[in-house]
Design a protein around this motif. Structure first.
Motif, PDB file in Angstrom:
ATOM      1  N   LYS B 246       0.349  -0.878   0.351  1.00 40.87           N
ATOM      2  CA  LYS B 246      -0.323   0.049  -0.319  1.00 40.87           C
ATOM      3  C   LYS B 246       0.686   1.751  -0.179  1.00 40.87           C
ATOM      4  O   LYS B 246       0.039   2.362  -0.829  1.00 40.87           O
ATOM      5  N   ALA B 247       2.281   1.145   0.838  1.00 41.41           N
ATOM      6  CA  ALA B 247       2.787   2.148   0.569  1.00 41.41           C
ATOM      7  C   ALA B 247       4.135   1.852  -0.536  1.00 41.41           C
ATOM      8  O   ALA B 247       4.545   0.679  -0.538  1.00 41.41           O
ATOM      9  N   ALA B 248       4.495   2.944  -0.949  1.00 36.55           N
ATOM     10  CA  ALA B 248       6.023   2.640  -1.437  1.00 36.55           C
ATOM     11  C   ALA B 248       7.084   2.700  -1.124  1.00 36.55           C
ATOM     12  O   ALA B 248       9.026   2.146  -1.711  1.00 36.55           O
ATOM     13  N   MET B 249       7.044   3.347   0.084  1.00 30.98           N
ATOM     14  CA  MET B 249       8.488   3.089   0.456  1.00 30.98           C
ATOM     15  C   MET B 249       8.310   3.390   1.806  1.00 30.98           C
ATOM     16  O   MET B 249       7.943   3.427   2.592  1.00 30.98           O
ATOM     17  N   PHE B 250       9.456   2.975   2.167  1.00 30.99           N
ATOM     18  CA  PHE B 250       9.929   2.666   4.071  1.00 30.99           C
ATOM     19  C   PHE B 250      11.471   3.760   4.491  1.00 30.99           C
ATOM     20  O   PHE B 250      12.512   2.899   3.526  1.00 30.99           O
ATOM     21  N   LEU B 251      11.240   4.148   5.398  1.00 33.17           N
ATOM     22  CA  LEU B 251      12.666   4.900   5.866  1.00 33.17           C
ATOM     23  C   LEU B 251      13.311   3.961   6.413  1.00 33.17           C
ATOM     24  O   LEU B 251      12.428   4.285   7.834  1.00 33.17           O
ATOM     25  N   GLY B 252      14.172   3.087   6.843  1.00 32.82           N
ATOM     26  CA  GLY B 252      13.829   2.304   7.210  1.00 32.82           C
ATOM     27  C   GLY B 252      15.836   1.436   7.572  1.00 32.82           C
ATOM     28  O   GLY B 252      17.110   2.220   6.926  1.00 32.82           O
ATOM     29  N   GLY B 253      16.081   0.545   8.546  1.00 33.99           N
ATOM     30  CA  GLY B 253      17.210   0.414   8.797  1.00 33.99           C
ATOM     31  C   GLY B 253      17.511  -1.612   8.322  1.00 33.99           C
ATOM     32  O   GLY B 253      15.867  -1.960   7.646  1.00 33.99           O
ATOM     33  N   SER B 254      18.343  -2.151   7.530  1.00 30.95           N
ATOM     34  CA  SER B 254      19.471  -3.187   7.250  1.00 30.95           C
ATOM     35  C   SER B 254      18.281  -3.872   8.086  1.00 30.95           C
ATOM     36  O   SER B 254      18.017  -4.831   6.729  1.00 30.95           O
ATOM     37  N   PHE B 255      17.966  -3.371   9.287  1.00 30.54           N
ATOM     38  CA  PHE B 255      17.794  -4.929  10.164  1.00 30.54           C
ATOM     39  C   PHE B 255      16.232  -5.139   9.663  1.00 30.54           C
ATOM     40  O   PHE B 255      15.320  -6.861   9.930  1.00 30.54           O
ATOM     41  N   GLU B 256      16.344  -4.340   8.379  1.00 30.00           N
ATOM     42  CA  GLU B 256      13.863  -4.160   8.213  1.00 30.00           C
ATOM     43  C   GLU B 256      13.972  -5.321   6.821  1.00 30.00           C
ATOM     44  O   GLU B 256      13.132  -6.192   6.744  1.00 30.00           O
ATOM     45  N   ASN B 257      15.174  -5.992   6.528  1.00 29.94           N
ATOM     46  CA  ASN B 257      15.567  -6.479   5.189  1.00 29.94           C
ATOM     47  C   ASN B 257      14.758  -7.929   5.510  1.00 29.94           C
ATOM     48  O   ASN B 257      13.648  -8.404   5.076  1.00 29.94           O
ATOM     49  N   GLY B 258      15.428  -8.511   6.677  1.00 35.16           N
ATOM     50  CA  GLY B 258      14.700  -9.733   6.928  1.00 35.16           C
ATOM     51  C   GLY B 258      13.228 -10.325   7.502  1.00 35.16           C
ATOM     52  O   GLY B 258      12.476 -11.161   6.628  1.00 35.16           O
ATOM     53  N   SER B 259      12.774  -9.217   7.747  1.00 31.14           N
ATOM     54  CA  SER B 259      11.864  -9.146   7.633  1.00 31.14           C
ATOM     55  C   SER B 259      10.727  -9.186   7.413  1.00 31.14           C
ATOM     56  O   SER B 259       9.491  -9.536   7.198  1.00 31.14           O
ATOM     57  N   PHE B 260      10.935  -7.887   6.358  1.00 27.84           N
ATOM     58  CA  PHE B 260      10.375  -7.589   4.817  1.00 27.84           C
ATOM     59  C   PHE B 260       9.823  -8.960   4.331  1.00 27.84           C
ATOM     60  O   PHE B 260       9.221  -9.436   3.972  1.00 27.84           O
ATOM     61  N   ARG B 261      11.288  -9.772   3.887  1.00 32.28           N
ATOM     62  CA  ARG B 261      10.977 -10.794   3.311  1.00 32.28           C
ATOM     63  C   ARG B 261       9.641 -11.890   4.115  1.00 32.28           C
ATOM     64  O   ARG B 261       9.518 -12.594   2.814  1.00 32.28           O
ATOM     65  N   ALA B 262       9.916 -12.131   5.185  1.00 28.13           N
ATOM     66  CA  ALA B 262       9.851 -12.931   5.510  1.00 28.13           C
ATOM     67  C   ALA B 262       7.915 -13.266   5.375  1.00 28.13           C
ATOM     68  O   ALA B 262       7.316 -13.842   5.358  1.00 28.13           O
ATOM     69  N   GLN B 263       7.717 -11.530   5.663  1.00 28.48           N
ATOM     70  CA  GLN B 263       6.196 -11.415   5.561  1.00 28.48           C
ATOM     71  C   GLN B 263       5.879 -11.592   4.216  1.00 28.48           C
ATOM     72  O   GLN B 263       4.478 -11.842   4.497  1.00 28.48           O
ATOM     73  N   ASN B 264       6.754 -10.704   4.054  1.00 28.65           N
ATOM     74  CA  ASN B 264       6.069 -11.334   1.644  1.00 28.65           C
ATOM     75  C   ASN B 264       7.231 -11.859   1.176  1.00 28.65           C
ATOM     76  O   ASN B 264       7.828 -10.465   0.526  1.00 28.65           O
ATOM     77  N   PRO B 265       6.698 -12.724   1.040  1.00 29.19           N
ATOM     78  CA  PRO B 265       8.562 -12.955  -0.057  1.00 29.19           C
ATOM     79  C   PRO B 265       8.269 -13.352  -1.541  1.00 29.19           C
ATOM     80  O   PRO B 265       8.827 -12.582  -2.200  1.00 29.19           O
ATOM     81  N   ASN B 266       6.450 -11.741  -1.949  1.00 28.74           N
ATOM     82  CA  ASN B 266       6.667 -12.171  -2.740  1.00 28.74           C
ATOM     83  C   ASN B 266       6.309 -10.640  -3.275  1.00 28.74           C
ATOM     84  O   ASN B 266       6.878 -10.050  -3.911  1.00 28.74           O
ATOM     85  N   LEU B 267       7.160  -9.836  -2.133  1.00 32.32           N
ATOM     86  CA  LEU B 267       7.568  -8.672  -2.058  1.00 32.32           C
ATOM     87  C   LEU B 267       8.721  -8.213  -2.931  1.00 32.32           C
ATOM     88  O   LEU B 267       9.585  -8.942  -3.041  1.00 32.32           O
ATOM     89  N   LYS B 268       8.364  -7.032  -3.963  1.00 36.80           N
ATOM     90  CA  LYS B 268       9.599  -7.624  -4.576  1.00 36.80           C
ATOM     91  C   LYS B 268       9.836  -5.507  -4.543  1.00 36.80           C
ATOM     92  O   LYS B 268       9.607  -3.915  -4.378  1.00 36.80           O
ATOM     93  N   PHE B 269      11.446  -5.542  -3.896  1.00 38.82           N
ATOM     94  CA  PHE B 269      11.842  -4.295  -2.795  1.00 38.82           C
ATOM     95  C   PHE B 269      12.706  -3.576  -3.483  1.00 38.82           C
ATOM     96  O   PHE B 269      14.242  -5.011  -3.953  1.00 38.82           O
ATOM     97  N   SER B 270      13.854  -2.700  -2.511  1.00 40.55           N
ATOM     98  CA  SER B 270      15.109  -2.467  -2.856  1.00 40.55           C
ATOM     99  C   SER B 270      15.636  -1.796  -2.255  1.00 40.55           C
ATOM    100  O   SER B 270      14.150  -1.044  -1.519  1.00 40.55           O
TER     101      SER B 270
END
Lengths: 303, 405, 276
Positions: B246-270
Motif C-alpha cells: 500500500k505504501a511505496a517507500m519505507f525509511l528504515g535500517g538494514s534490519f528490515e530486510n529479513g523481516s520484510f522478506r519473511a512477511q511477504n516473500p513476493n514483495l519486490k523491493f530494493s
C-alpha cells in the motif's frame, strides 16, 4: 496466669502474623526508602549522606520539567475524575435511586468495568481509539470527524482521553457509594422536600448533598489516592514515558523510570532521584489524605 | 546396571540449556533456525530463546540482572546503553574468552566496548545502515526511478500520491519514537554531510547548528508524503503498509530486510541512499553497530554459553546470520546472494556514524530520549525544528564533553 | 398526571441508558472482534462476525502461555485471599474486642496502610525480595499482596466485629473454649458479609494487579495474566483479531465471576462506602 495476662498474650499472638508480614513487606521498605532519599547513590549502592541533595536535583533542569509536568498531570487527572466520574456518578446514583425497579440492575451494569484489570481496559481502549478503530468509525460515521483518528498521539488530547477512560473504568464505584449513601437518608426528609414543592435537582443539591458528606468524603479521598497512583493505564496505552512527549507522564511513571530504567528504552536509572521523588510523593499523599479527611469530618452534618 | 543405562534413550538426558534473551521479536523464527544449526553441531547444548518487545527489553533485562535472575546470554544495546550494565558488574569481559571479536572491524566492535576499561563485553552481530526501502513494482507503475537528488525524490512522492499510492509509510505512535528518530538518521547525512559527526565529537558543531536544524526541517518537509494519520500508527502497522504494497517507500535500517522478506516473500523491493540536493555518485548513509551478545556474570552455564558466543563470533555464523535474517553481518567481507543485502553491504563503504545513537546515548538525558519524545510534537506542528534542536542541545549539554584531540 | 410523570422521568432514563450503552458497547465490540479477522474488524467494528471461527483464540493461546498465566493468577489470588482473611481476622479480633491500652494505636498503624503508597517503596522492596530470594516467584507476589491487603481487611473486620454484642465471647469462654476457637467458630460466622467483602475485594485487587508482577516477575512461566497481556499487546500490534481474543480469554473468568457475585459486590461496596 491470670485472665488479663492470658488475654494479653493471646492478643499479641493473634496480631503477630499480620503485623510481621505487614511490617516486613510494607513498613520496612517504606521507612528504608524514606531514609535512603537522603543519601547519594551510584547504581544500587549508597556512597554517602547528602541531606537534601537529591531533592535539590529534582527542582532543576533536566529533572524539573519532568517532575512539574508529571505533578500537574496528576492534578489534572484528579480534577478530571472528580468531574467526569464523581460528579456525574452522583447524578447517575440519584437518578437510579429514584428508579427502584431497574436501578439495582443498572448499578450492576455500571460497575462491571471496575472489576476489569486496568491492563485489559487500557489495551481494549487503545485498540478502540487507534486509527481504523471503533471510535474513528463511529465519529466518522456521525460526521464529527474525518480521516484517521490520532488522539492518543496528540499532546493536547491524550491526557484527557486517558482520564476519561479511567472514569469509564471506575464510574460504577461512586455510583454504588452514593446510592448506598442516599439509601441511608431517612425517607421522610425526601418526602418533606417533595411536599414543599422542590424539584428533583433542588432535592439533590440542597437536601441530599449535605447529608451525603461522608460518602463524598470516601469517594474524594479514594480518588485523591488513586489519581496520584496512576501507572497502569498510562503504561499500557502510552508507554512508560507517558507519550506523546511526556504529555501523559505521571508521578508514578516518572518514579518507575528513575527507579527501574527505561527512559526511552535505555537502562539508565537514578536511584537517589527516585527515592527523593518517592519521599515527596509520600508526603503529598499522606498530608493530603489527612487534610481531606479532616475537612470532610468538619463538614459532616450530624443528626 | 550398565545394560539399564544403555537402554535409556539418549534424548532423555537433559541437554544443558543456555538461556538467551533478545528484543528482535520480528526475527523469532529465523533465529530459532540459526540456533538449530548450532545445536545440531553441539547436541549437548540447547539454546532457549526468549523474546521481549524492544520497548520493554532494556529495563526488563536490567531489572532481572539486578535481581540476579537474568539469562546466560543477553542481547545488548550498543555504545552508551551498554555502559550501565557494565558498570553495575552484570557482564563479563570477553577479550580473552572470545578472541574472534578482535578480528571484527571497528565499526562493529566499537559498539561493544566499555568506556571504563576499553574491553569488549559482547559479540557484535551487525552493522546496519539506514536507507530508503522502496517497492520496485510500485515505482515502475508510477513511472519513476531511484532519485539522485532531493528534488527528484519529492517529485517521485508527488507522482505516487497522484497515482493513489501512499508515498512513504511511517509510524509515530507511542513507543515508536525511535522510528521517527531513525528517519532523521536516514536523511541526515545527505543534509549535514559526512564530516558532521566528527565535528560534533570535537565540539566544533552542536545540535543547534543550522545543518542539523536543516535535517530536522527536511524531515518535516516530508510529512505530507507520509500516510494519513501516521501519528497514531505504530512501527509494526507501518511496516505492514509497506509489506502489503500500500505504501511505496519505507525509511528504515538494514534490519528490515529479513523481516520484510519473511512477511511477504513476493514483495519486490530494493534500497537507495537518501539523496542530497546535488547528485552524488557515492551517497553517504548512517551506520552503527546494532548491538552485541554478552555473557552474564551471574550465569551458571558459562562454559556452554562461551561455546555459543565463540560460534557467534565466527565467520560461519556471520554468513548464516546474513542469510537467515537478511542483515549485514558484523563482518563486511560476507557476500550474499540477496541483491538487496549486497547493495546495502556496498553502501556501507560510504558511511558515517548514526549521529544520535552512536554519539549521544552515553548519559541521561540521551539525545535519543529527547528526540524520540519530542519529535511527535514537531511532526504535529506543535514545535519548531529550531526548538527541538535547542532542547536536544540543552539536554546533552548537561553531560557531553567534546573530545580534546 | 401519569403521562406527565412519564415525560419527566424520560430524560433521566435516556441519560442512564446512554451510559449503559457506553459501558456495554466496548465489551460488545471486543466480543465480536474475537471472531473476526483484522480486515473484517477494520471494515465494520460493530457488525457480527461473518463466520464464527475460533482461529483467533487458537492463535492467542499458542502465542502466549495463557493457560500457565491463568493458573499463576489463580494460585496467587487464592493464596493471597485465604491468608489475608485468616491473619487479618486474627489481628482485628483483639483490636476490636479486647480492652487494650495499646489497641487503638496498633489499629491505627494497620489502617494507615490503606493510604500508604507502597509502590514508592518498590526499590527497597525489590532489594528485600532479592535478599529473601523471592524474586521471580509466585510466593514472593503472594507475600507482597498479603502485606498490602491486610490494612483494608483489618479495617473491615474490626468495623464488623465491633458491632457484635459484648457478651458473645464471654459465654464461649465460660464454656472453656480457647481464643482461636472463639474467633473462628463464634465470631467469624456472625460476620460472614465482612468475610465475603474482604474476599471479593482482595481477589479483584490481586488478580488485576500489574505493577508488582512487572517489577518482580521475569520468566514467561511465572507471569500473571495482566503482565502477559501487556507484553502481548506491546508485541503483536497489528493482529487485532488475536489481541482481542487474548483480551477475551483474560476477561472471561472475571465476567463469569461477576455474573455470579454482582449482587454481593454491590451490597459490599454499599456497606463499605457507608462506613466512614
Amino acid at each position: 496466669m491470670d485472665k488479663r495476662t492470658r488475654l494479653h498474650l493471646a492478643a499479641i499472638g493473634f496480631i503477630l502474623p499480620a503485623l510481621v508480614i505487614y511490617a516486613l513487606f510494607v513498613l520496612y521498605p517504606l521507612v528504608i526508602s524514606l531514609w535512603g532519599s537522603f543519601f547519594q547513590w551510584r547504581g544500587v549502592r549508597t556512597t554517602g549522606f547528602i541531606g537534601l541533595g537529591n531533592f535539590a536535583r529534582l527542582f532543576v533542569f533536566p529533572n524539573w520539567p519532568r517532575f512539574s509536568g508529571a505533578f500537574w498531570h496528576n492534578v489534572a487527572w484528579f480534577v478530571g475524575i472528580m468531574i467526569f466520574q464523581n460528579a456525574v456518578g452522583l447524578i447517575f446514583a440519584y437518578l437510579l435511586f429514584r428508579r427502584r425497579r431497574f436501578g439495582l440492575f443498572l448499578q450492576s451494569v455500571f460497575f462491571f468495568p471496575a472489576v476489569l484489570s486496568p491492563v485489559i481496559v487500557g489495551a481494549l481502549w487503545k485498540l478502540l481509539l487507534a486509527p481504523n478503530g471503533l471510535a474513528e468509525w463511529l465519529l466518522n460515521s456521525a460526521g464529527l470527524h474525518s480521516g484517521r483518528l490520532t488522539v492518543l498521539s496528540d499532546g493536547g488530547w491524550a491526557l484527557w482521553v486517558l482520564t476519561a477512560i479511567d472514569a469509564w473504568n471506575w464510574m460504577g464505584l461512586p455510583v454504588l457509594i452514593f446510592a448506598a449513601g442516599l439509601r441511608q437518608i431517612p425517607a421522610e426528609i425526601f418526602e418533606a422536600a417533595r411536599i414543599d414543592g422542590a424539584g428533583a435537582a433542588r432535592i439533590l443539591g440542597s437536601v441530599a448533598l449535605p447529608l451525603l458528606v461522608p460518602a463524598i468524603s470516601a469517594v474524594t479521598t479514594l480518588t485523591f489516592i488513586n489519581s496520584l497512583n496512576q501507572f497502569d493505564i498510562v503504561y499500557v496505552m502510552e508507554g512508560v514515558a507517558g507519550a506523546p512527549n511526556f504529555a501523559t507522564d505521571t508521578l508514578v511513571t516518572y518514579f518507575y523510570r528513575l527507579a527501574f530504567g527505561s527512559v526511552g528504552s535505555t537502562g539508565i536509572t537514578d536511584t537517589g532521584l527516585a527515592l527523593a521523588l518517592g519521599t515527596i510523593l509520600f508526603l503529598i499523599v499522606t498530608l493530603g489524605t489527612i487534610f481531606l479527611l479532616r475537612m470532610f469530618d468538619r463538614a459532616t452534618v450530624r443528626p | 546396571m550398565a545394560a539399564g543405562g544403555a537402554l535409556l534413550p539418549r534424548a532423555a538426558y537433559a541437554a544443558d540449556t543456555v538461556e538467551l534473551w533478545s528484543w528482535r521479536t520480528d526475527d523469532k523464527d529465523a533465529m530459532r533456525k540459526m540456533f538449530d544449526v548450532f545445536e545440531k553441531a553441539n547436541p549437548d547444548i540447547h539454546v532457549d530463546l526468549q523474546f521481549t518487545a524492544d520497548i520493554d527489553y532494556q529495563n526488563r533485562l536490567s531489572t532481572a540482572l539486578r535481581g540476579g535472575k537474568g539469562p546466560d546470554i543477553a542481547q545488548l544495546k550498543a555504545y552508551g546503553e551498554l555502559q550501565p550494565l557494565v558498570e553495575a558488574g552484570y557482564l563479563d569481559p570477553l577479550n580473552d574468552s572470545v578472541p574472534g571479536i578482535a578480528t571484527m572491524p571497528q565499526s562493529a566492535s566499537g559498539g561493544a566496548v566499555a568506556k571504563s576499561d576499553g574491553k569488549f563485553y559482547g559479540v557484535p552481530y551487525s552493522i546496519p545502515i539506514l536507507c530508503v526501502f522502496y517497492n520496485t513494482e510500485l515505482f515502475d507503475k508510477a513511472g519513476i526511478k531511484e532519485p539522485t537528488t532531493y528534488a527528484e525524490h519529492i517529485d517521485n512522492c508527488k507522482k505516487l500520491k497522484a497515482a493513489g499510492i501512499i508515498p512513504i509509510a511511517t509510524g509515530g505512535a507511542s513507543g515508536t519514537g525511535w522510528e521517527l528518530e531513525l528517519a532523521v538518521g536516514v536523511l541526515g547525512p545527505s543534509v549535514y554531510g559526512a564530516d558532521f559527526y566528527d565535528k560534533m565529537m570535537k565540539g566544533q558543531a552542536k545540535f543547534t547548528d543550522p545543518k542539523f536544524v536543516a535535517a530536522l526541517q527536511r524531515f518535516k518537509d516530508m510529512l505530507p508524503y507520509y500516510e494519513d494519520g501516521f501519528a497514531g500508527t505504530d512501527y509494526t502497522a507501518a511496516t505492514q503498509l509497506f509489506v502489503s504494497g500500500k505504501a511505496a517507500m519505507f525509511l528504515g535500517g538494514s534490519f528490515e530486510n529479513g523481516s520484510f522478506r519473511a512477511q511477504n516473500p513476493n514483495l519486490k523491493f530494493s534500497v537507495f541512499a537518501f539523496p542530497g540536493d546535488k547528485p552524488d555518485p557515492n551517497p553517504v548513509v548512517s551506520a552503527f553497530c546494532d548491538g552485541s551478545y554478552g555473557l552474564v556474570d551471574s550465569s551458571g552455564k558459562k562454559d556452554q554459553a562461551l561455546k555459543v558466543l565463540n560460534w557467534m563470533a565466527s565467520p560461519d555464523f556471520a554468513q548464516l546470520f546474513a542469510d537467515s535474517v537478511g542483515w549485514p553481518a558484523a563482518r563486511p567481507e560476507i557476500k550474499s546472494n540477496d541483491p538487496v543485502l549486497s547493495k546495502m553491504i556496498a553502501m556501507q563503504k560510504n558511511s558515517t556514524p548514526y549521529l544520535t545513537l552512536v554519539g549521544y546515548r552515553w548519559q541521561a538525558p540521551t539525545a535519543s530520549d529527547i528526540i524520540q519524545s519530542e519529535i511527535i510534537d514537531m511532526a504535529t506542528g506543535k514545535m519548531t525544528p529550531e526548538k527541538l534542536a535547542a532542547d536536544i542541545d540543552a539536554g546533552v549539554s548537561t553531560w557531553f564533553q567534546p573530545q580534546s584531540s | 398526571m401519569k403521562t406527565l410523570g412519564f415525560f419527566k422521568a424520560l430524560p433521566g432514563w435516556v441519560v442512564l441508558l446512554l451510559w449503559a450503552v457506553v459501558v456495554v458497547l466496548p465489551i460488545y465490540a471486543l466480543f465480536v472482534s474475537c471472531f473476526k479477522t483484522t480486515a473484517q474488524i477494520y471494515d465494520n467494528p460493530l457488525a457480527l462476525p461473518p463466520q464464527w471461527t475460533g482461529a483467533n483464540f487458537v492463535n492467542a493461546w499458542n502465542s502466549l502461555s495463557l493457560g500457565q498465566n491463568l493458573l499463576n493468577s489463580l494460585i496467587v489470588t487464592v493464596c493471597a485471599v485465604i491468608v489475608t482473611i485468616i491473619v487479618s481476622a486474627m489481628a482485628a479480633y483483639p483490636l476490636s474486642r479486647y480492652d487494650l491500652r495499646w489497641g487503638p494505636w496498633m489499629l491505627l498503624l494497620f489502617l494507615a496502610g490503606i493510604m500508604l503508597p507502597i509502590r514508592l517503596a518498590s526499590i527497597e522492596l525489590f532489594d528485600l525480595m532479592k535478599r529473601l530470594d523471592l524474586l521471580d516467584s509466585l510466593a514472593g507476589l503472594v507475600f507482597v499482596y498479603i502485606a498490602i491487603r491486610i490494612p483494608f481487611a483489618v479495617f473491615i473486620f474490626a468495623n464488623f466485629m465491633r458491632t457484635l454484642p459484648r457478651e458473645l465471647e464471654e459465654a464461649a469462654r465460660i464454656d472453656g473454649a480457647g481464643e482461636l476457637r472463639i474467633l473462628f467458630s463464634v465470631i467469624l460466622p456472625m460476620i460472614l458479609p465482612a468475610v465475603s467483602i474482604v474476599a471479593i475485594f482482595t481477589a479483584i485487587a490481586v488478580w488485576n494487579d500489574f505493577f508488582f508482577p512487572l517489577i518482580f516477575i521475569f520468566s514467561d512461566n511465572n507471569k500473571t495474566i495482566p503482565l502477559a497481556i501487556a507484553g502481548f499487546v506491546g508485541q503483536y500490534r497489528t493482529d487485532w483479531g488475536t489481541i482481542f481474543a487474548s483480551l477475551g480469554i483474560s476477561l472471561a473468568p472475571v465476567l463469569a465471576m461477576y455474573l455470579v457475585l454482582a449482587r454481593q459486590i454491590r451490597e459490599g461496596i454499599g456497606t463499605t462506602g457507608a462506613v466512614k
